[in-house]
Design an enzyme around this catalytic site. Sequence first.
Site, PDB file in Angstrom:
ATOM      1  N   GLU A  45       4.279  -5.090 -10.498  1.00  0.00           N
ATOM      2  CA  GLU A  45       5.670  -4.692 -10.243  1.00  0.00           C
ATOM      3  C   GLU A  45       6.659  -5.438 -11.140  1.00  0.00           C
ATOM      4  O   GLU A  45       7.529  -4.796 -11.759  1.00  0.00           O
ATOM      5  CB  GLU A  45       6.012  -4.880  -8.765  1.00  0.00           C
ATOM      6  CG  GLU A  45       7.282  -4.165  -8.362  1.00  0.00           C
ATOM      7  CD  GLU A  45       7.369  -3.948  -6.865  1.00  0.00           C
ATOM      8  OE1 GLU A  45       8.083  -3.022  -6.447  1.00  0.00           O
ATOM      9  OE2 GLU A  45       6.744  -4.706  -6.110  1.00  0.00           O
ATOM     10  N   ASN A  68      -0.112  -9.281  -6.727  1.00  0.00           N
ATOM     11  CA  ASN A  68      -0.118  -8.320  -7.819  1.00  0.00           C
ATOM     12  C   ASN A  68       1.063  -8.516  -8.774  1.00  0.00           C
ATOM     13  O   ASN A  68       2.215  -8.444  -8.345  1.00  0.00           O
ATOM     14  CB  ASN A  68      -0.089  -6.908  -7.244  1.00  0.00           C
ATOM     15  CG  ASN A  68      -0.617  -5.883  -8.223  1.00  0.00           C
ATOM     16  OD1 ASN A  68      -0.490  -6.036  -9.424  1.00  0.00           O
ATOM     17  ND2 ASN A  68      -1.226  -4.837  -7.704  1.00  0.00           N
ATOM     18  N   PRO A  69       0.801  -8.714 -10.078  1.00  0.00           N
ATOM     19  CA  PRO A  69       1.887  -8.904 -11.044  1.00  0.00           C
ATOM     20  C   PRO A  69       2.407  -7.611 -11.650  1.00  0.00           C
ATOM     21  O   PRO A  69       3.271  -7.636 -12.529  1.00  0.00           O
ATOM     22  CB  PRO A  69       1.218  -9.755 -12.133  1.00  0.00           C
ATOM     23  CG  PRO A  69      -0.199  -9.248 -12.148  1.00  0.00           C
ATOM     24  CD  PRO A  69      -0.527  -8.924 -10.703  1.00  0.00           C
ATOM     25  N   PRO A 101       9.038 -16.489   0.558  1.00  0.00           N
ATOM     26  CA  PRO A 101       7.754 -16.642   1.244  1.00  0.00           C
ATOM     27  C   PRO A 101       7.076 -15.289   1.427  1.00  0.00           C
ATOM     28  O   PRO A 101       7.744 -14.273   1.648  1.00  0.00           O
ATOM     29  CB  PRO A 101       8.133 -17.245   2.605  1.00  0.00           C
ATOM     30  CG  PRO A 101       9.528 -17.766   2.434  1.00  0.00           C
ATOM     31  CD  PRO A 101      10.175 -16.917   1.386  1.00  0.00           C
ATOM     32  N   ARG A 102       5.765 -15.290   1.325  1.00  0.00           N
ATOM     33  CA  ARG A 102       5.026 -14.046   1.508  1.00  0.00           C
ATOM     34  C   ARG A 102       5.321 -13.430   2.872  1.00  0.00           C
ATOM     35  O   ARG A 102       5.429 -12.206   3.007  1.00  0.00           O
ATOM     36  CB  ARG A 102       3.524 -14.316   1.368  1.00  0.00           C
ATOM     37  CG  ARG A 102       2.628 -13.107   1.620  1.00  0.00           C
ATOM     38  CD  ARG A 102       2.823 -12.051   0.568  1.00  0.00           C
ATOM     39  NE  ARG A 102       1.881 -10.951   0.699  1.00  0.00           N
ATOM     40  CZ  ARG A 102       1.860  -9.895  -0.093  1.00  0.00           C
ATOM     41  NH1 ARG A 102       2.731  -9.793  -1.078  1.00  0.00           N
ATOM     42  NH2 ARG A 102       0.968  -8.952   0.080  1.00  0.00           N
ATOM     43  N   GLU A 104       0.829  -1.206   0.000  1.00  0.00           N
ATOM     44  CA  GLU A 104       0.000   0.000   0.000  1.00  0.00           C
ATOM     45  C   GLU A 104       0.866   1.260   0.000  1.00  0.00           C
ATOM     46  O   GLU A 104       0.520   2.261  -0.633  1.00  0.00           O
ATOM     47  CB  GLU A 104      -0.935  -0.005   1.205  1.00  0.00           C
ATOM     48  CG  GLU A 104      -2.033  -1.054   1.151  1.00  0.00           C
ATOM     49  CD  GLU A 104      -1.547  -2.429   1.598  1.00  0.00           C
ATOM     50  OE1 GLU A 104      -0.397  -2.529   2.064  1.00  0.00           O
ATOM     51  OE2 GLU A 104      -2.325  -3.398   1.476  1.00  0.00           O
ATOM     52  N   GLY A 113      10.756  -6.774   1.719  1.00  0.00           N
ATOM     53  CA  GLY A 113      11.161  -5.599   0.962  1.00  0.00           C
ATOM     54  C   GLY A 113      12.208  -5.825  -0.103  1.00  0.00           C
ATOM     55  O   GLY A 113      12.736  -4.848  -0.636  1.00  0.00           O
TER      56      GLY A 113
END
Length: 414
Positions: free
Chosen positions: A327, A324-325, A257-258, A60, A299
């Site tokens: 980036e 989200n693809p 990993p997320r 965000e 990050g």
Amino acid sequence: MTRWQYQVALGLIAPWLLWDAWRRYRHAPPGQRRLLEQFGRLRDGLPRGGLWLHAVSLGEVRAAAMLVSALQARWPNLPIVISTTTETGAEAARALGLPHFYAPFDLAFAQRRVLAHLRPRLMVVMETELWPNLVREAGRAGVPLVIANARLSDRSYDRYARWGGGLLREVLSGVELICAQSAADRDRFLKLGAPHAEDCGNLKFDLPVSEEAVPVPAEHHLTWLAASTHPGEEAQVLAAHERVRAHYPEARLILVPRHPERAGEVSRLVDRSGLSVGTWAPDQPPGDRPAVEVVDRAGLLAGLFPEVPVVFMGGSLVPVGGHNPIEPAAVGRAVLHGTAVQNFRQVFAVLGERDACCEVADSEALATAVIECFARPERWAATGARARAVIAEHRGAAERLVERLVERLASWLD
């Protein structure tokens, strides 16, 4: 749900909120410890009388960066202060050079204290942070509130429609404007009772787009990246990697990993699979790298996308809804993805219409796709170029959002 039920629920979880505030205090970097900010006690020195921008976490904040640039171009003297919920979001916010604080819990007294301290002329909340007490107290304080880059997944819409009740309608009626990511998101908000919702486009399309193809470093030509993976998905990715290495024994996988706190768990899973494993380190010599490198810090994905030619976007081989693809596409990296992409259906649909991504059904299909990408790198690079072009064509959401603010809120901001 009614407001009374919501307040009772907040009271029941109050001990957990106290514990969470203490946990954040203990783990915050030196100089960034703020024990009582989440209960509305802000430090002195934060700008007042400007814009309060709230962004939950890293993603965000990155989207908010595009909006901040557009706002500063339109209102260069408008003070902006940003709040986040997570530490990764806080780090990203500080990197933008904006004054930062941790957002208060949605306790009425805490929200009142923050609003009284900041006295903002406008509040912008990123994506879908619909907190009842925040909206109510902002209305009482005369602060117009805008939801920017708003989205509602299928799951969130169903949950709100089933359980929101009168409280949800009250919250939505208190929002000055909802700027949705897509027409589908706008329609969902309107069906839930929002009085004002518009399709302004996705701010994340406004990420900087490289004008030319980003070259892949030689040591990464047979490397692929599994980004933002979830439990149950890493096993499928590792099975695919074993098949890839049967064709390309020198192939390497960077596994992200997320949630970085799962890195140890994921590393143990890799070890049990029989593949060599290590922690990702950018300065490690290519010859010393193991078959799988696990990233244990948040990050870092933004820096990895330009380095690796083949990207699999996680959360899509398990029922999470995908990530989200935009980036990777912005730097010319098309993505492989599973079938569960409902969280970003509109983005994947736009890319899919231009043959700028590749859907795989399972681990075996993922392995086949990676092998094909390695075997025909020029073809996959062309797919990435199409992805980059799609992102460039859809830019402009930040400017559209600012124009909506000018139209509706100029009396507060000019």
